[in-house]
Design a protein around this motif. Sequence first.
Motif, PDB file in Angstrom:
ATOM      1  N   VAL A  98       5.983  -2.595 -13.543  1.00 30.69           N
ATOM      2  CA  VAL A  98       4.619  -2.999 -13.874  1.00 30.69           C
ATOM      3  C   VAL A  98       4.269  -2.522 -15.287  1.00 30.69           C
ATOM      4  O   VAL A  98       4.580  -1.400 -15.665  1.00 30.69           O
ATOM      5  CB  VAL A  98       3.624  -2.431 -12.835  1.00 30.69           C
ATOM      6  N   PRO A  99       3.630  -3.366 -16.095  1.00 26.28           N
ATOM      7  CA  PRO A  99       3.287  -2.935 -17.460  1.00 26.28           C
ATOM      8  C   PRO A  99       2.213  -1.858 -17.510  1.00 26.28           C
ATOM      9  O   PRO A  99       2.256  -0.972 -18.359  1.00 26.28           O
ATOM     10  CB  PRO A  99       2.778  -4.223 -18.128  1.00 26.28           C
ATOM     11  N   LEU A 100       1.232  -1.930 -16.602  1.00 25.03           N
ATOM     12  CA  LEU A 100       0.044  -1.093 -16.729  1.00 25.03           C
ATOM     13  C   LEU A 100      -0.264  -0.413 -15.404  1.00 25.03           C
ATOM     14  O   LEU A 100      -0.418  -1.076 -14.384  1.00 25.03           O
ATOM     15  CB  LEU A 100      -1.142  -1.969 -17.149  1.00 25.03           C
ATOM     16  N   ALA A 101      -0.339   0.928 -15.423  1.00 29.14           N
ATOM     17  CA  ALA A 101      -0.698   1.701 -14.234  1.00 29.14           C
ATOM     18  C   ALA A 101      -1.853   2.621 -14.594  1.00 29.14           C
ATOM     19  O   ALA A 101      -1.771   3.361 -15.588  1.00 29.14           O
ATOM     20  CB  ALA A 101       0.484   2.513 -13.727  1.00 29.14           C
ATOM     21  N   LEU A 102      -2.923   2.573 -13.803  1.00 32.11           N
ATOM     22  CA  LEU A 102      -4.117   3.348 -14.107  1.00 32.11           C
ATOM     23  C   LEU A 102      -4.529   4.179 -12.899  1.00 32.11           C
ATOM     24  O   LEU A 102      -4.560   3.671 -11.767  1.00 32.11           O
ATOM     25  CB  LEU A 102      -5.291   2.435 -14.485  1.00 32.11           C
ATOM     26  N   GLY A 103      -4.857   5.449 -13.127  1.00 36.70           N
ATOM     27  CA  GLY A 103      -5.429   6.294 -12.090  1.00 36.70           C
ATOM     28  C   GLY A 103      -6.936   6.107 -12.051  1.00 36.70           C
ATOM     29  O   GLY A 103      -7.604   6.355 -13.059  1.00 36.70           O
ATOM     30  N   VAL A 104      -7.482   5.690 -10.904  1.00 42.02           N
ATOM     31  CA  VAL A 104      -8.874   5.221 -10.876  1.00 42.02           C
ATOM     32  C   VAL A 104      -9.770   6.003  -9.928  1.00 42.02           C
ATOM     33  O   VAL A 104     -10.889   5.574  -9.635  1.00 42.02           O
ATOM     34  CB  VAL A 104      -8.935   3.715 -10.563  1.00 42.02           C
ATOM     35  N   GLY A 105      -9.325   7.147  -9.408  1.00 44.43           N
ATOM     36  CA  GLY A 105     -10.207   8.007  -8.638  1.00 44.43           C
ATOM     37  C   GLY A 105     -10.816   7.340  -7.425  1.00 44.43           C
ATOM     38  O   GLY A 105     -10.118   6.785  -6.580  1.00 44.43           O
ATOM     39  N   ALA A 106     -12.144   7.361  -7.361  1.00 49.22           N
ATOM     40  CA  ALA A 106     -12.879   6.857  -6.199  1.00 49.22           C
ATOM     41  C   ALA A 106     -13.236   5.374  -6.311  1.00 49.22           C
ATOM     42  O   ALA A 106     -14.086   4.888  -5.554  1.00 49.22           O
ATOM     43  CB  ALA A 106     -14.153   7.677  -5.999  1.00 49.22           C
ATOM     44  N   LEU A 107     -12.584   4.660  -7.209  1.00 49.75           N
ATOM     45  CA  LEU A 107     -12.955   3.254  -7.438  1.00 49.75           C
ATOM     46  C   LEU A 107     -12.923   2.419  -6.163  1.00 49.75           C
ATOM     47  O   LEU A 107     -13.813   1.610  -5.912  1.00 49.75           O
ATOM     48  CB  LEU A 107     -12.020   2.642  -8.483  1.00 49.75           C
ATOM     49  N   PHE A 108     -11.887   2.580  -5.328  1.00 50.84           N
ATOM     50  CA  PHE A 108     -11.787   1.757  -4.123  1.00 50.84           C
ATOM     51  C   PHE A 108     -12.931   2.061  -3.161  1.00 50.84           C
ATOM     52  O   PHE A 108     -13.445   1.166  -2.500  1.00 50.84           O
ATOM     53  CB  PHE A 108     -10.441   1.976  -3.425  1.00 50.84           C
ATOM     54  N   ASP A 109     -13.321   3.329  -3.077  1.00 52.25           N
ATOM     55  CA  ASP A 109     -14.450   3.696  -2.212  1.00 52.25           C
ATOM     56  C   ASP A 109     -15.739   3.042  -2.694  1.00 52.25           C
ATOM     57  O   ASP A 109     -16.530   2.540  -1.893  1.00 52.25           O
ATOM     58  CB  ASP A 109     -14.615   5.217  -2.175  1.00 52.25           C
ATOM     59  N   PHE A 110     -15.957   3.052  -4.008  1.00 54.84           N
ATOM     60  CA  PHE A 110     -17.142   2.392  -4.555  1.00 54.84           C
ATOM     61  C   PHE A 110     -17.078   0.887  -4.317  1.00 54.84           C
ATOM     62  O   PHE A 110     -18.046   0.257  -3.896  1.00 54.84           O
ATOM     63  CB  PHE A 110     -17.262   2.671  -6.053  1.00 54.84           C
ATOM     64  N   THR A 111     -15.923   0.296  -4.598  1.00 55.81           N
ATOM     65  CA  THR A 111     -15.766  -1.150  -4.479  1.00 55.81           C
ATOM     66  C   THR A 111     -15.951  -1.607  -3.041  1.00 55.81           C
ATOM     67  O   THR A 111     -16.550  -2.655  -2.778  1.00 55.81           O
ATOM     68  CB  THR A 111     -14.376  -1.576  -4.985  1.00 55.81           C
ATOM     69  N   ALA A 112     -15.457  -0.821  -2.090  1.00 51.46           N
ATOM     70  CA  ALA A 112     -15.557  -1.166  -0.671  1.00 51.46           C
ATOM     71  C   ALA A 112     -16.929  -0.835  -0.085  1.00 51.46           C
ATOM     72  O   ALA A 112     -17.186  -1.144   1.079  1.00 51.46           O
ATOM     73  CB  ALA A 112     -14.475  -0.430   0.117  1.00 51.46           C
ATOM     74  N   GLY A 113     -17.797  -0.193  -0.866  1.00 45.67           N
ATOM     75  CA  GLY A 113     -19.117   0.161  -0.378  1.00 45.67           C
ATOM     76  C   GLY A 113     -19.144   1.405   0.475  1.00 45.67           C
ATOM     77  O   GLY A 113     -20.146   1.690   1.136  1.00 45.67           O
ATOM     78  N   GLU A 114     -18.048   2.192   0.463  1.00 47.25           N
ATOM     79  CA  GLU A 114     -18.003   3.422   1.250  1.00 47.25           C
ATOM     80  C   GLU A 114     -18.818   4.536   0.603  1.00 47.25           C
ATOM     81  O   GLU A 114     -19.289   5.442   1.284  1.00 47.25           O
ATOM     82  CB  GLU A 114     -16.551   3.880   1.400  1.00 47.25           C
ATOM     83  N   VAL A 115     -18.948   4.500  -0.718  1.00 47.33           N
ATOM     84  CA  VAL A 115     -19.712   5.490  -1.469  1.00 47.33           C
ATOM     85  C   VAL A 115     -20.697   4.744  -2.355  1.00 47.33           C
ATOM     86  O   VAL A 115     -20.331   3.766  -3.019  1.00 47.33           O
ATOM     87  CB  VAL A 115     -18.789   6.375  -2.330  1.00 47.33           C
ATOM     88  N   VAL A 116     -21.946   5.193  -2.368  1.00 46.27           N
ATOM     89  CA  VAL A 116     -22.989   4.548  -3.164  1.00 46.27           C
ATOM     90  C   VAL A 116     -22.952   5.106  -4.582  1.00 46.27           C
ATOM     91  O   VAL A 116     -22.837   6.321  -4.786  1.00 46.27           O
ATOM     92  CB  VAL A 116     -24.382   4.792  -2.543  1.00 46.27           C
ATOM     93  N   ARG A 117     -23.062   4.241  -5.564  1.00 46.54           N
ATOM     94  CA  ARG A 117     -23.061   4.674  -6.955  1.00 46.54           C
ATOM     95  C   ARG A 117     -24.445   5.139  -7.383  1.00 46.54           C
ATOM     96  O   ARG A 117     -25.458   4.773  -6.807  1.00 46.54           O
ATOM     97  CB  ARG A 117     -22.613   3.535  -7.872  1.00 46.54           C
TER      98      ARG A 117
END
Length: 267
Positions: A197-216
């Motif tokens: 893969v060309p690009l790999a990024l560490g994104v922390g809690a992004l999936f939790d925010f995106t899935a609505g598990e954690v409110v921003r």
Amino acid sequence: MSEQAPAPQARDSRAGATSEPVRIGPVELARLSREAAVALLLDHVARRQRRAVAFANAHGLLLAMDDAAYARTLSRFLVLNDGIGAEIGARVLSGTGFPDNLNGTDFIPALLSAAPAGTRLYLLGAHPHVVEKAATTFTDRYPAIEICGWRDGYFSPDDEAGIAAAINAASPDILLVAMGNPKQEYLIDRLFPHLEVPLALGVGALFDFTAGEVVRAPGTMRRFGLEWIFRFLQEPRRLGKRYTSGVFRYLWKILWLRLTGGRQPSG
């Protein structure tokens, strides 16, 4: 890891001058506007030039100051600034802050929105139901992006070779790893030599925010780099030490670096 390009210099379109990277303790952070950072990373994808990316907030920078192994790991990443802690560190140590706050939770949506149609995305990390829901949400929000696979973050070191093989079989252009730091950066660093893969990024809690598990946090708090206060109020038990004694230790180390011309305190 495979050879990485050096941290870029950035031309700040508002100032009309080239911005040098800034060193906060053992970590070198790029000074890039959001637009320039998005363009740089998408150019890596287009050229198939491999790059691992980390986002450094005060907590991550303090971890690197405390742990030489983590600092060495970050030296193999393009490190982008995340939040007011990095901004304070840059201003105190170099006299100049960053063009934009490049926290991953806002930066990744900007990256995906700008990515060309057909860009392939793989998600790795979080609980099984969270990463699956995040994949569905990404599909709905970015119809031009192709979600080519996902995997939760619950596995043993013995599974890593199989995970690398599965990622390569899915042939992504961008890999997002959501495990929190330093775990996600250590994992990317171990896997990257075996990935195509060309690009790999560490994104922390992004999936939790995106899935609505954690409110921003509200937009005003995010704009002023104060989302950490909102996170602390949400999870005081888990984040209490990070956002109390950790903040004071970070500020003390920044002051020490300023007074000693960059020599890190021993304790």
